[in-house]
Scaffold this motif. Structure first.
Motif, PDB file in Angstrom:
ATOM      1  N   GLY A   4       0.797  -1.216   0.000  1.00  0.00           N
ATOM      2  CA  GLY A   4       0.000   0.000   0.000  1.00  0.00           C
ATOM      3  C   GLY A   4       0.831   1.268   0.000  1.00  0.00           C
ATOM      4  O   GLY A   4       1.994   1.292  -0.410  1.00  0.00           O
ATOM      5  N   HIS A  52      -3.780   4.054   9.098  1.00  0.00           N
ATOM      6  CA  HIS A  52      -5.194   3.706   9.160  1.00  0.00           C
ATOM      7  C   HIS A  52      -6.080   4.871   8.714  1.00  0.00           C
ATOM      8  O   HIS A  52      -5.771   6.036   8.978  1.00  0.00           O
ATOM      9  N   VAL A  53      -7.207   4.510   8.094  1.00  0.00           N
ATOM     10  CA  VAL A  53      -8.203   5.505   7.714  1.00  0.00           C
ATOM     11  C   VAL A  53      -8.802   6.152   8.963  1.00  0.00           C
ATOM     12  O   VAL A  53      -9.045   7.365   9.005  1.00  0.00           O
ATOM     13  N   TYR A  69      -4.287  10.373   7.703  1.00  0.00           N
ATOM     14  CA  TYR A  69      -4.275   8.970   8.095  1.00  0.00           C
ATOM     15  C   TYR A  69      -3.599   8.869   9.463  1.00  0.00           C
ATOM     16  O   TYR A  69      -2.821   9.742   9.866  1.00  0.00           O
ATOM     17  N   GLU A 106      -6.549  -5.244   2.106  1.00  0.00           N
ATOM     18  CA  GLU A 106      -7.931  -4.769   2.129  1.00  0.00           C
ATOM     19  C   GLU A 106      -7.988  -3.466   2.926  1.00  0.00           C
ATOM     20  O   GLU A 106      -7.457  -3.384   4.028  1.00  0.00           O
ATOM     21  N   THR A 107      -8.653  -2.470   2.364  1.00  0.00           N
ATOM     22  CA  THR A 107      -8.834  -1.207   3.077  1.00  0.00           C
ATOM     23  C   THR A 107     -10.317  -0.884   3.120  1.00  0.00           C
ATOM     24  O   THR A 107     -10.925  -0.566   2.096  1.00  0.00           O
ATOM     25  N   ASP A 112     -13.215   1.499   4.631  1.00  0.00           N
ATOM     26  CA  ASP A 112     -13.557   2.763   5.280  1.00  0.00           C
ATOM     27  C   ASP A 112     -15.003   2.640   5.753  1.00  0.00           C
ATOM     28  O   ASP A 112     -15.942   3.090   5.098  1.00  0.00           O
ATOM     29  N   SER A 142       1.900   0.976  10.465  1.00  0.00           N
ATOM     30  CA  SER A 142       0.715   0.909   9.613  1.00  0.00           C
ATOM     31  C   SER A 142      -0.027   2.245   9.660  1.00  0.00           C
ATOM     32  O   SER A 142       0.031   2.974  10.657  1.00  0.00           O
ATOM     33  N   ASP A 149      -8.641  -1.337   8.010  1.00  0.00           N
ATOM     34  CA  ASP A 149      -8.715  -0.011   7.390  1.00  0.00           C
ATOM     35  C   ASP A 149      -7.328   0.539   7.083  1.00  0.00           C
ATOM     36  O   ASP A 149      -7.133   1.748   6.945  1.00  0.00           O
ATOM     37  N   VAL A 150      -6.352  -0.338   6.937  1.00  0.00           N
ATOM     38  CA  VAL A 150      -4.965   0.068   6.683  1.00  0.00           C
ATOM     39  C   VAL A 150      -4.793   0.399   5.201  1.00  0.00           C
ATOM     40  O   VAL A 150      -5.147  -0.412   4.334  1.00  0.00           O
ATOM     41  N   VAL A 151      -4.245   1.579   4.903  1.00  0.00           N
ATOM     42  CA  VAL A 151      -3.980   1.960   3.511  1.00  0.00           C
ATOM     43  C   VAL A 151      -2.562   1.607   3.086  1.00  0.00           C
ATOM     44  O   VAL A 151      -2.259   1.552   1.898  1.00  0.00           O
TER      45      VAL A 151
END
Length: 385
Positions: free
Chosen positions: A8, A45-46, A26, A208-209, A211, A43, A237-239
């Motif tokens: 990502g 996160h959103v 983020y 997988e992200t 939101d 990591s 929700d990790v980008v």
């Protein structure tokens, strides 16, 4: 495992602003071990990964001990474990000590209705039967028959099965899993004599992200309890992330056995180590090629460790009447070795097709009530002629 990996998007510099395309930021999270000293990943996160909405039920899953101080060699018929729908309910501890839990699982359904985190222990799941995908906060890992899945403590995950008949052998370890030190140089790269290398590891992919806001149930295992915690945002929700602390897979079929002119000791089969036990893979291999070699293992005393063997597939030359899914326990304090007749019939054989996983613990194991329900009741006498 000192192997760098990334997925990502993330900022070029640690601990700096990482802006969302439509405004806002983020949220960075350090996912580390041994305080700030061990392996870690960062990591992004959103949403803030700290939003606990509610703590629901808490209940004990501590194993019930049947034999606390054991000297008896035992055999458990693992495939007699009754399958259950739920992933966590299907997990049954069989052998335990202060350092680890060794168990079996036969889940029929995928873990979809909640997320799971082991806050105390790294997990090693060995896939005996089944195929599917391990879904984690740091990416997904496909798995199939013969795969080890190493899941560091604190990883939030779900598991999806493409199959209904699934059989797992697992170990929960209170110290991290590493590959053996003697296979690596001082910077952690696997050396030429190692029976596997970095190319063999199955690394997370397909990040997988999500939101999403709502009620997301995470079952957290901590100190022998399961705590049902509701989070306000989706755990995946990790980008993007990078670092050295993440789940990975390794196929037992990619272990390249070390052989010799005479019988090699079990450490040549070592695959993982922790501070308190080792894991070995017994794989199809050529037998010893000295003209007077005895392929069967020699008798040896369990002075410092309990030996657990999980039989996966093939012909187990050193034992009699062994089948898939059997587990044998050879406790410290008494010697063990090949079954009567096994030494003699091994002479002249050129190869084996056996497949097994061994766990040697440095402290004695206690036997659970679940395990005694699978006990054959007579294995300890099997060396008598």
């Amino acid at each position: 495992m000192p192997l760098y990996h990334k997925l990502g998007d993330f900022p070029q510099k640690r601990h700096t602003q990482f802006e969302k395309p439509n405004g806002g930021f983020y949220y960075e999270q350090l996912f580390g071990t041994e305080g700030f000293h061990g392996h870690s990943s960062l990591s992004y996160h959103v949403h803030r990964p700290t939003q606990v909405k509610e703590i629901l039920n808490s209940y004990s899953v501590e194993p019930k001990i049947a034999i606390g101080k054991n000297i008896k060699s035992l055999l458990f018929k693992g495939f007699e474990l009754k399958p259950e729908n739920d992933f966590l309910d299907s997990r049954k501890a069989t052998l335990v000590n202060k350092d680890c839990i060794i168990g079996l699982a036969a889940p029929k359904e995928s873990l979809r209705n909640y997320f799971y985190k082991n806050a105390d222990a790294d997990e090693m799941l060995f896939i005996h039967k089944g195929k599917g995908k391990l879904r984690t906060m740091l990416g997904n890992i496909p798995f199939e028959y013969g795969d080890y899945l190493i899941i560091p403590r604190g990883i939030i995950y779900q598991i999806e099965f493409d199959t209904e008949e699934n059989r797992l052998f697992y170990v929960e370890s209170y110290s991290p899993f590493y590959t053996p030190k003697r296979y690596k140089n001082q910077s952690g790269q696997h050396l030429e004599h190692s029976p596997f290398c970095e190319r063999d590891f199955i690394l997370p992919n397909e990040l997988e992200t999500h939101d999403e806001k709502g009620d997301f149930l995470i079952k957290i295992k901590k100190e022998g309890m399961i705590h049902e915690v509701v989070y306000a945002t989706h755990p995946f929700d990790v980008v993007g992330w990078d670092g050295y602390n993440f789940p990975y897979g390794f196929s037992i079929h990619n272990f390249e056995p070390i052989t010799g002119r005479v019988h090699q000791p079990p450490p040549v089969h070592q695959t993982f180590e922790t501070a308190t036990f080792v894991v070995c893979s017994f794989c199809p291999r050529l037998y010893d090629y000295h003209p007077k070699a005895i392929p069967a293992p020699y008798n040896h005393s369990n002075i410092d460790s309990d030996e657990v063997l999980y039989y996966v597939d093939g012909d187990f030359m050193s034992r009699n009447n062994i089948e898939q899914g059997h587990i044998t326990l050879h406790p410290k304090g008494i010697p063990h070795g090949p079954a009567p007749g096994a030494m003699e019939r091994s002479i002249g054989h050129k190869e084996t097709q056996e497949l097994a996983v061994m766990v040697d613990t440095f402290r004695p194991l206690m036997v659970t009530e679940e395990a005694m329900g699978l006990d054959d009741g007579q294995y300890y006498k099997s060396w008598c002629e």
